[in-house]
Motif scaffolding. Structure first.
Motif, PDB file in Angstrom:
ATOM      1  N   SER A  37       0.551  -1.560  -0.062  1.00 43.70           N
ATOM      2  CA  SER A  37       0.074  -0.207  -0.437  1.00 43.70           C
ATOM      3  C   SER A  37       0.561   1.293  -0.280  1.00 43.70           C
ATOM      4  CB  SER A  37      -0.909  -0.016   1.481  1.00 43.70           C
ATOM      5  OG  SER A  37      -0.465   0.126   2.828  1.00 43.70           O
ATOM      6  N   LEU A  38       0.340   2.286  -0.047  1.00 46.78           N
ATOM      7  CA  LEU A  38       1.033   3.518  -1.177  1.00 46.78           C
ATOM      8  C   LEU A  38       0.214   4.143   0.250  1.00 46.78           C
ATOM      9  CD1 LEU A  38       1.935   4.224  -4.104  1.00 46.78           C
ATOM     10  CD2 LEU A  38       3.345   3.513  -2.207  1.00 46.78           C
ATOM     11  N   SER A  39       0.895   5.236   1.371  1.00 47.91           N
ATOM     12  CA  SER A  39      -0.089   6.347   1.995  1.00 47.91           C
ATOM     13  C   SER A  39       0.399   7.432   1.966  1.00 47.91           C
ATOM     14  CB  SER A  39      -0.260   5.483   3.206  1.00 47.91           C
ATOM     15  OG  SER A  39       1.197   5.561   4.561  1.00 47.91           O
ATOM     16  N   VAL A  40      -0.057   8.896   2.470  1.00 44.69           N
ATOM     17  CA  VAL A  40      -0.167   9.722   3.436  1.00 44.69           C
ATOM     18  C   VAL A  40      -0.355  10.091   4.306  1.00 44.69           C
ATOM     19  CG1 VAL A  40      -1.417  11.089   1.533  1.00 44.69           C
ATOM     20  CG2 VAL A  40       0.682  12.386   2.353  1.00 44.69           C
ATOM     21  N   SER A  41       0.122  10.685   5.446  1.00 44.71           N
ATOM     22  CA  SER A  41      -0.145  11.055   6.485  1.00 44.71           C
ATOM     23  C   SER A  41      -0.293  12.316   6.788  1.00 44.71           C
ATOM     24  CB  SER A  41       0.225  10.250   7.673  1.00 44.71           C
ATOM     25  OG  SER A  41      -0.367   9.457   7.611  1.00 44.71           O
ATOM     26  N   GLY A  42      -1.052  13.264   7.957  1.00 43.76           N
ATOM     27  CA  GLY A  42      -0.609  14.380   7.970  1.00 43.76           C
ATOM     28  C   GLY A  42      -1.551  15.176   9.824  1.00 43.76           C
ATOM     29  N   GLU A  43      -1.790  16.484   9.756  1.00 45.97           N
ATOM     30  CA  GLU A  43      -2.025  17.244  10.251  1.00 45.97           C
ATOM     31  C   GLU A  43      -3.707  17.283  10.036  1.00 45.97           C
ATOM     32  OE1 GLU A  43      -0.837  20.789  12.403  1.00 45.97           O
ATOM     33  OE2 GLU A  43       0.978  20.024  11.976  1.00 45.97           O
ATOM     34  N   THR A  44      -4.852  17.053  10.609  1.00 44.55           N
ATOM     35  CA  THR A  44      -6.417  16.411   9.593  1.00 44.55           C
ATOM     36  C   THR A  44      -6.561  18.352   9.585  1.00 44.55           C
ATOM     37  OG1 THR A  44      -6.368  15.375  11.360  1.00 44.55           O
ATOM     38  CG2 THR A  44      -8.616  16.162  10.882  1.00 44.55           C
ATOM     39  N   ARG A  45      -6.183  19.222  10.061  1.00 44.69           N
ATOM     40  CA  ARG A  45      -6.747  21.046   9.719  1.00 44.69           C
ATOM     41  C   ARG A  45      -6.006  21.478   8.246  1.00 44.69           C
ATOM     42  NH1 ARG A  45      -2.080  24.398  10.719  1.00 44.69           N
ATOM     43  NH2 ARG A  45      -0.561  23.492  11.345  1.00 44.69           N
ATOM     44  N   ASN A  46      -5.047  19.650   7.594  1.00 46.61           N
ATOM     45  CA  ASN A  46      -4.152  19.866   5.989  1.00 46.61           C
ATOM     46  C   ASN A  46      -4.862  19.356   4.877  1.00 46.61           C
ATOM     47  OD1 ASN A  46      -2.680  21.836   7.250  1.00 46.61           O
ATOM     48  ND2 ASN A  46      -1.211  20.135   7.765  1.00 46.61           N
ATOM     49  N   PHE A  47      -5.869  18.470   5.726  1.00 50.92           N
ATOM     50  CA  PHE A  47      -6.531  17.409   5.151  1.00 50.92           C
ATOM     51  C   PHE A  47      -8.046  17.709   4.225  1.00 50.92           C
ATOM     52  CE2 PHE A  47      -3.148  13.953   6.434  1.00 50.92           C
ATOM     53  CZ  PHE A  47      -4.082  13.170   4.885  1.00 50.92           C
ATOM     54  N   THR A  48      -8.261  19.444   4.058  1.00 50.39           N
ATOM     55  CA  THR A  48      -9.351  19.810   3.163  1.00 50.39           C
ATOM     56  C   THR A  48      -9.742  18.255   2.142  1.00 50.39           C
ATOM     57  OG1 THR A  48      -8.079  20.901   1.925  1.00 50.39           O
ATOM     58  CG2 THR A  48      -7.870  21.857   3.645  1.00 50.39           C
ATOM     59  N   PRO A  49     -10.944  19.121   1.891  1.00 54.86           N
ATOM     60  CA  PRO A  49     -11.319  18.200   0.624  1.00 54.86           C
ATOM     61  C   PRO A  49     -10.469  17.947  -0.516  1.00 54.86           C
ATOM     62  CG  PRO A  49     -12.894  19.316   2.338  1.00 54.86           C
ATOM     63  CD  PRO A  49     -12.076  19.816   2.225  1.00 54.86           C
ATOM     64  N   ALA A  50     -10.383  19.489  -0.828  1.00 53.81           N
ATOM     65  CA  ALA A  50      -9.593  19.890  -2.108  1.00 53.81           C
ATOM     66  C   ALA A  50      -8.227  18.874  -1.663  1.00 53.81           C
ATOM     67  CB  ALA A  50      -9.006  20.883  -2.671  1.00 53.81           C
ATOM     68  N   PHE A  51      -7.257  18.965  -0.592  1.00 53.84           N
ATOM     69  CA  PHE A  51      -5.926  18.275  -0.590  1.00 53.84           C
ATOM     70  C   PHE A  51      -6.378  16.961  -0.975  1.00 53.84           C
ATOM     71  CE2 PHE A  51      -2.965  15.937   2.491  1.00 53.84           C
ATOM     72  CZ  PHE A  51      -2.417  16.146   1.786  1.00 53.84           C
ATOM     73  N   GLN A  52      -7.675  16.594  -0.202  1.00 51.65           N
ATOM     74  CA  GLN A  52      -7.593  14.435  -0.121  1.00 51.65           C
ATOM     75  C   GLN A  52      -7.785  14.414  -1.381  1.00 51.65           C
ATOM     76  OE1 GLN A  52     -10.742  13.294   2.208  1.00 51.65           O
ATOM     77  NE2 GLN A  52     -10.374  14.924   4.332  1.00 51.65           N
ATOM     78  N   GLN A  53      -8.798  14.970  -2.306  1.00 52.51           N
ATOM     79  CA  GLN A  53      -8.965  14.517  -3.991  1.00 52.51           C
ATOM     80  C   GLN A  53      -7.365  15.055  -4.257  1.00 52.51           C
ATOM     81  OE1 GLN A  53     -12.034  13.327  -4.068  1.00 52.51           O
ATOM     82  NE2 GLN A  53     -10.498  12.576  -6.522  1.00 52.51           N
ATOM     83  N   LYS A  54      -6.601  15.465  -4.246  1.00 45.53           N
ATOM     84  CA  LYS A  54      -5.538  15.503  -5.039  1.00 45.53           C
ATOM     85  C   LYS A  54      -4.658  14.344  -4.421  1.00 45.53           C
ATOM     86  CE  LYS A  54      -5.350  20.228  -5.514  1.00 45.53           C
ATOM     87  NZ  LYS A  54      -4.204  21.892  -5.648  1.00 45.53           N
ATOM     88  N   ALA A  55      -4.510  13.721  -2.824  1.00 41.54           N
ATOM     89  CA  ALA A  55      -3.859  13.353  -2.789  1.00 41.54           C
ATOM     90  C   ALA A  55      -3.728  11.934  -3.461  1.00 41.54           C
ATOM     91  CB  ALA A  55      -3.773  13.082  -1.259  1.00 41.54           C
ATOM     92  N   LEU A  56      -5.239  11.696  -3.077  1.00 38.97           N
ATOM     93  CA  LEU A  56      -6.207   9.551  -3.465  1.00 38.97           C
ATOM     94  C   LEU A  56      -5.974  10.139  -5.238  1.00 38.97           C
ATOM     95  CD1 LEU A  56      -7.718   8.022  -2.393  1.00 38.97           C
ATOM     96  CD2 LEU A  56      -9.755   9.440  -3.383  1.00 38.97           C
ATOM     97  N   SER A  57      -5.717  11.054  -5.911  1.00 38.59           N
ATOM     98  CA  SER A  57      -4.921  10.883  -7.210  1.00 38.59           C
ATOM     99  C   SER A  57      -4.224  10.470  -7.735  1.00 38.59           C
ATOM    100  CB  SER A  57      -5.482  12.449  -7.972  1.00 38.59           C
ATOM    101  OG  SER A  57      -4.992  12.323  -9.314  1.00 38.59           O
ATOM    102  N   ALA A  58      -2.795  11.677  -6.529  1.00 33.32           N
ATOM    103  CA  ALA A  58      -1.286  10.938  -7.153  1.00 33.32           C
ATOM    104  C   ALA A  58      -1.317   9.862  -6.323  1.00 33.32           C
ATOM    105  CB  ALA A  58      -0.638  11.816  -5.837  1.00 33.32           C
ATOM    106  N   LEU A  59      -1.864   9.268  -4.851  1.00 28.28           N
ATOM    107  CA  LEU A  59      -1.437   7.824  -4.328  1.00 28.28           C
ATOM    108  C   LEU A  59      -1.740   6.686  -5.940  1.00 28.28           C
ATOM    109  CD1 LEU A  59      -2.678   8.167  -1.022  1.00 28.28           C
ATOM    110  CD2 LEU A  59      -0.337   7.409  -1.819  1.00 28.28           C
ATOM    111  N   THR A  60      -2.839   6.998  -6.800  1.00 25.43           N
ATOM    112  CA  THR A  60      -3.998   5.508  -7.352  1.00 25.43           C
ATOM    113  C   THR A  60      -3.527   5.619  -8.282  1.00 25.43           C
ATOM    114  OG1 THR A  60      -6.007   6.357  -6.622  1.00 25.43           O
ATOM    115  CG2 THR A  60      -5.748   5.376  -8.555  1.00 25.43           C
ATOM    116  N   GLY A  61      -2.490   6.756  -8.795  1.00 28.80           N
ATOM    117  CA  GLY A  61      -1.554   7.023 -10.263  1.00 28.80           C
ATOM    118  C   GLY A  61      -0.439   6.242  -9.739  1.00 28.80           C
ATOM    119  N   GLU A  62       0.040   6.095  -7.943  1.00 29.70           N
ATOM    120  CA  GLU A  62       1.927   6.161  -8.356  1.00 29.70           C
ATOM    121  C   GLU A  62       0.951   4.375  -7.672  1.00 29.70           C
ATOM    122  OE1 GLU A  62       5.018   7.414  -8.252  1.00 29.70           O
ATOM    123  OE2 GLU A  62       3.575   9.138  -8.846  1.00 29.70           O
ATOM    124  N   ALA A  63       0.458   4.174  -7.263  1.00 31.50           N
ATOM    125  CA  ALA A  63       0.157   2.390  -6.836  1.00 31.50           C
ATOM    126  C   ALA A  63      -0.483   2.057  -8.943  1.00 31.50           C
ATOM    127  CB  ALA A  63      -0.761   2.836  -5.923  1.00 31.50           C
TER     128      ALA A  63
END
Length: 85
Positions: A37-63
């Motif tokens: 698996s590939l993951s990203v972790s960080g402070e909850t305040r930084n996990f905005t909906p826009a960040f979550q979508q970008k992170a998910l897209s990046a993680l999925t592509g890399e996986a």
């Protein structure tokens, strides 16, 4: 786990550590088994909906790229939903 499998990613929103959010996607074998698996972790305040979508897209592509590198092709498993709520 069924919900995670259906959704295509895992999310931990302060469930283990207050103030910490994590998101992970599987690296699938050609037969559809999660072998890493590939993951990203960080402070909850930084996990905005826009960040979550970008992170998910990046993680999925890399996986998917990692699966191609390891196995020469992506999983035969049907594509799963990869949209953040």
């Amino acid at each position: 786990l069924t919900e995670v499998r259906d959704r295509g990613y895992a999310m931990d929103n302060e469930e283990v550590i207050p103030g910490l959010t994590c998101m992970a996607v599987p690296v699938l074998s050609p037969s559809g088994w999660a072998i890493a698996s590939l993951s990203v972790s960080g402070e909850t305040r930084n996990f905005t909906p826009a960040f979550q979508q970008k992170a998910l897209s990046a993680l999925t592509g890399e996986a998917q790229s990692l699966a191609v590198t390891l196995f020469g092709r992506q999983s035969n498993k049907a594509a799963v939903q990869r949209q953040c709520p």
